[in-house]
Design a protein around this motif. Sequence first.
Motif, PDB file in Angstrom:
ATOM      1  N   ILE A  50       3.137   4.663   8.496  1.00 40.83           N
ATOM      2  CA  ILE A  50       2.132   4.118   9.408  1.00 40.83           C
ATOM      3  C   ILE A  50       2.201   2.591   9.343  1.00 40.83           C
ATOM      4  CG2 ILE A  50      -0.314   4.010   9.991  1.00 40.83           C
ATOM      5  CD1 ILE A  50      -0.610   6.692   8.456  1.00 40.83           C
ATOM      6  N   PRO A  51       2.536   1.939  10.445  1.00 42.88           N
ATOM      7  CA  PRO A  51       2.672   0.480  10.415  1.00 42.88           C
ATOM      8  C   PRO A  51       1.379  -0.217   9.995  1.00 42.88           C
ATOM      9  CG  PRO A  51       3.505   1.378  12.484  1.00 42.88           C
ATOM     10  CD  PRO A  51       2.817   2.498  11.762  1.00 42.88           C
ATOM     11  N   LEU A  52       1.507  -1.219   9.188  1.00 44.89           N
ATOM     12  CA  LEU A  52       0.466  -2.109   8.706  1.00 44.89           C
ATOM     13  C   LEU A  52      -0.649  -1.421   7.922  1.00 44.89           C
ATOM     14  CD1 LEU A  52      -0.239  -5.114   8.621  1.00 44.89           C
ATOM     15  CD2 LEU A  52      -1.657  -4.743  10.617  1.00 44.89           C
ATOM     16  N   ILE A  53      -1.391  -0.516   8.550  1.00 50.56           N
ATOM     17  CA  ILE A  53      -2.528   0.128   7.885  1.00 50.56           C
ATOM     18  C   ILE A  53      -2.069   0.913   6.664  1.00 50.56           C
ATOM     19  CG2 ILE A  53      -4.403   1.809   8.161  1.00 50.56           C
ATOM     20  CD1 ILE A  53      -4.799  -0.815   9.728  1.00 50.56           C
ATOM     21  N   GLY A  54      -1.005   1.679   6.805  1.00 44.81           N
ATOM     22  CA  GLY A  54      -0.487   2.464   5.691  1.00 44.81           C
ATOM     23  C   GLY A  54      -0.049   1.587   4.534  1.00 44.81           C
ATOM     24  N   THR A  55       0.605   0.490   4.848  1.00 49.65           N
ATOM     25  CA  THR A  55       1.052  -0.430   3.806  1.00 49.65           C
ATOM     26  C   THR A  55      -0.127  -1.090   3.104  1.00 49.65           C
ATOM     27  OG1 THR A  55       3.081  -0.842   5.039  1.00 49.65           O
ATOM     28  CG2 THR A  55       2.496  -2.450   3.348  1.00 49.65           C
TER      29      THR A  55
END
Length: 109
Positions: free
Chosen positions: A82-87
């Motif tokens: 998940i881009p950005l949020i997952g990281t």
Amino acid sequence: MTFMESVTTCFNKYLVFEGRATRSEFWWFMLFGFVVNLVLAMIHPTLETLFSLAIFLPSLAVGTRRLHDVDKSGWWQLLHIIPLIGTIVLIVFFATDGDKYPNKYDRHI
């Protein structure tokens, strides 16, 4: 755990996905990978790629052990998809202080 102890431990536990990893073990190893990748990228992109492939499994293993220390499954690393949020969520998990009490990921349980 010192920088060299962390790197040595992570390479010695190359494929160990059980147990726990301290914050210092995880973050020192991530710093090692980042700095070496940066230097190798300046030298030659192929070397960077080869090094990234070489540390992929140890990075995955130490990430799993770090998540075990905060009582989470290693499968949470899939949040990187998940881009950005997952990281961001994973960085919070990785930075959280580990459990001082036994949890379901301890070897003796």
